[in-house]
Write an enzyme that holds these catalytic residues in place. Structure first.
Site, PDB file in Angstrom:
ATOM      1  N   ARG A 112       1.475 -21.084   5.594  1.00  0.00           N
ATOM      2  CA  ARG A 112       2.780 -21.194   6.487  1.00  0.00           C
ATOM      3  C   ARG A 112       3.168 -22.421   7.305  1.00  0.00           C
ATOM      4  O   ARG A 112       4.267 -22.735   7.626  1.00  0.00           O
ATOM      5  CB  ARG A 112       2.890 -20.124   7.762  1.00  0.00           C
ATOM      6  CG  ARG A 112       2.698 -18.678   6.953  1.00  0.00           C
ATOM      7  CD  ARG A 112       2.777 -17.578   8.136  1.00  0.00           C
ATOM      8  NE  ARG A 112       3.182 -16.175   7.399  1.00  0.00           N
ATOM      9  CZ  ARG A 112       2.982 -15.133   8.205  1.00  0.00           C
ATOM     10  NH1 ARG A 112       2.457 -15.196   9.430  1.00  0.00           N
ATOM     11  NH2 ARG A 112       3.528 -14.245   7.626  1.00  0.00           N
ATOM     12  N   LYS A 130      -2.492   2.347   2.362  1.00  0.00           N
ATOM     13  CA  LYS A 130      -1.814   3.515   2.970  1.00  0.00           C
ATOM     14  C   LYS A 130      -0.719   3.530   2.259  1.00  0.00           C
ATOM     15  O   LYS A 130       0.367   2.795   2.183  1.00  0.00           O
ATOM     16  CB  LYS A 130      -1.661   3.358   4.240  1.00  0.00           C
ATOM     17  CG  LYS A 130      -2.817   3.465   4.886  1.00  0.00           C
ATOM     18  CD  LYS A 130      -2.720   3.469   6.657  1.00  0.00           C
ATOM     19  CE  LYS A 130      -3.830   3.936   7.161  1.00  0.00           C
ATOM     20  NZ  LYS A 130      -3.661   3.598   8.687  1.00  0.00           N
ATOM     21  N   GLY A 161       1.266 -11.462   3.146  1.00  0.00           N
ATOM     22  CA  GLY A 161      -0.138 -10.691   3.702  1.00  0.00           C
ATOM     23  C   GLY A 161      -0.948 -10.799   2.410  1.00  0.00           C
ATOM     24  O   GLY A 161      -1.639 -11.832   1.962  1.00  0.00           O
ATOM     25  N   GLY A 194       5.199  -8.108   6.511  1.00  0.00           N
ATOM     26  CA  GLY A 194       5.830  -7.017   6.870  1.00  0.00           C
ATOM     27  C   GLY A 194       7.512  -7.121   6.705  1.00  0.00           C
ATOM     28  O   GLY A 194       8.177  -6.699   6.246  1.00  0.00           O
TER      29      GLY A 194
HETATM   30  C1  3PG Z   1       3.367 -11.616  10.458  1.00  0.00           C
HETATM   31  O1  3PG Z   1       2.309 -12.192  10.170  1.00  0.00           O
HETATM   32  O2  3PG Z   1       3.393 -10.462   9.877  1.00  0.00           O
HETATM   33  C2  3PG Z   1       4.359 -12.076  11.046  1.00  0.00           C
HETATM   34  O3  3PG Z   1       3.978 -13.347  11.512  1.00  0.00           O
HETATM   35  C3  3PG Z   1       4.884 -11.120  12.242  1.00  0.00           C
HETATM   36  O4  3PG Z   1       3.733 -10.849  13.136  1.00  0.00           O
HETATM   37  P1  3PG Z   1       3.778  -9.503  13.739  1.00  0.00           P
HETATM   38  O5  3PG Z   1       3.375  -8.533  12.639  1.00  0.00           O
HETATM   39  O6  3PG Z   1       2.573  -9.720  14.814  1.00  0.00           O
HETATM   40  O7  3PG Z   1       4.763  -9.169  14.350  1.00  0.00           O
HETATM   41 MG    MG Z   2       2.754  -8.348  10.536  1.00  0.00          MG
END
Ligand code: 3PG
Ligand code: MG
Length: 393
Positions: free
Chosen positions: A39, A199, A352, A373
């Site tokens: 990132r 999930k 992720g 997310g």
């Molecule tokens: C992430 O890594 O999903 C983003 O930086 C957002 O973080 P958060 O899910 O804690 O809001």
């Molecule tokens: Mg997140």
């Protein structure tokens, strides 16, 4: 949908001006330093461009989920050294945004400062305009390059964009929106989605949103087990969401042949007893055993389907990929995406866990999102507040 870009600002709007740049430096840490700098590297094109144009760059980010105020465990100070290494330039740390204005004014042209974790202040997650005013005072214009945080309506991602103008998209933000947006709006067909993870509950909206657009959805991960239960198959001690079985049944009914489930699974009595693993067809999962990955037959089936595809979107691992040998299914999907890309397909990986699974293969894929997310919500067709708040092109 199209947003004004940093690229659209004239040189005079940048030279000597303070650029307040929201980045997503929510990076994994280990022993007080950055464990994965993806990132940080992803934000470099925007930061470098601004520096070259003579701007003074003030970076804002959150880190982790601190509760109720400052916590050294989540201090962004831990990121400074890696950022300096990547930039080859010093980074000034600003511990308190409310007292930070003089530091931003003292920055030389091309200088860089990093402000402490935005979530150390309670107003951040409440999207508090008072905190947004504190942030806004640190810059002369606003750039949002934090795609990974764009699904959050927070003071540093949303409210501040209404207070500090111009408010434009950085290059990473632009790139993410272009790749993810184009894949959905104008997919070359066949368009195949691969969804995994533990999930089904977190993936329902994305399945619903993708069903009318895709030709097939390949399902792996523990969430496949909830579908197997919905089909009346016993799944032993596998992870299942009993309260989602009815929903899985409904999805199966309405998706017809588009939803492709695993043919078989790699099972074991438990994770610690991984050595006892074996492969069985999905209708032969014994009592006392649990599913930890897709089997070889499924790997072959998924690969064949992915090699026919012209557009692929992938989110979520096929098994417990951090525990070999249950990484084989996830690795097979990664390899199939690389092969499909080699044949001209557009291959897009959500952030992720799935981004971690393709670490090192980024150059062989069309796009690997920095948003977990955020990329899911984007694929669900939701409006991302951090994007919506930026000026239209
Ligand atoms: C992430 O890594 O999903 C983003 O930086 C957002 O973080 P958060 O899910 O804690 O809001
Ligand atoms: Mg997140």
């Amino acid at each position: 949908m199209s947003k004004r870009s940093l690229r659209d600002l004239p040189a005079a709007a940048l030279d000597g001006k303070r650029a307040l740049v929201r980045v997503d430096f929510n990076v994994p840490l280990k022993d007080g330093s950055v464990a994965d700098d993806t990132r940080l590297r992803a934000a470099l094109p925007t930061i470098t461009y601004l520096r070259e144009k003579g701007a003074r760059v003030v970076l804002l980010s959150h880190l982790g989920r601190p509760k109720g105020g400052p916590d050294p465990k989540y201090s962004l100070r831990q990121v400074t050294r890696d950022l300096e290494r990547l930039l080859g330039a010093p980074v000034e740390f600003i511990p308190d945004p409310a007292a930070g204005v003089p530091s931003t004014r003292r920055l030389p042209r091309g200088g860089v400062a990093l402000v402490e974790n935005t979530r150390f202040w309670p107003g951040e997650e409440d999207n508090d305009p008072a905190l947004a005013r504190v942030f806004a005072a640190l810059g002369d214009f606003y750039v949002n390059d934090a795609f990974g945080s764009a699904h959050r309506a927070h003071a540093s991602t949303e409210a501040v964009a209404h207070l500090l103008k111009p408010a434009v998209a950085g290059f990473l933000m632009e790139k993410e929106l272009t790749y993810l947006g184009d894949a959905l709006a104008h997919p070359k067909r066949p368009f195949v989605a691969v969804l995994g993870g533990a999930k089904i509950s977190g993936k329902i909206d994305v399945i619903e949103a993708l069903l009318p657009r895709v030709d097939e959805i390949l399902i792996g991960g523990a969430m496949a087990c909830t579908f197997l239960v919905a089909m009346g198959l016993p799944v032993g001690t596998s992870l299942v969401e009993p309260d989602r079985v009815a929903l899985a049944k409904a999805l199966l009914a309405k998706s017809g042949p588009k939803l492709i489930l695993p043919r078989g699974a790699v099972i074991a009595p438990s994770l610690p007893r991984a050595a006892e693993h074996r492969e069985v067809p999905v209708d032969q999962i014994p009592d006392g055993w649990a599913v930890y990955d897709i089997d070889a037959a499924t790997r072959h089936d998924f690969r064949a389907r992915l090699l026919r595809a012209k557009t692929i979107v992938w989110n979520g691992p096929m098994g417990v990929f951090e525990t070999p040998p249950f990484d084989a299914g996830t690795r097979a999907v990664a390899d199939a995406l690389v092969a499909a890309r080699g044949k001209g397909a557009v291959t897009i990986v959500g952030g992720g866990d799935s981004a971690a699974a393709v670490a090192g293969l980024e150059d062989k894929l069309t796009h690997v999102s920095t948003g977990g997310g955020a990329s899911l919500e984007f694929l669900e067709g939701k409006v991302l507040p951090g994007v919506a708040a930026l000026e239209d092109a």
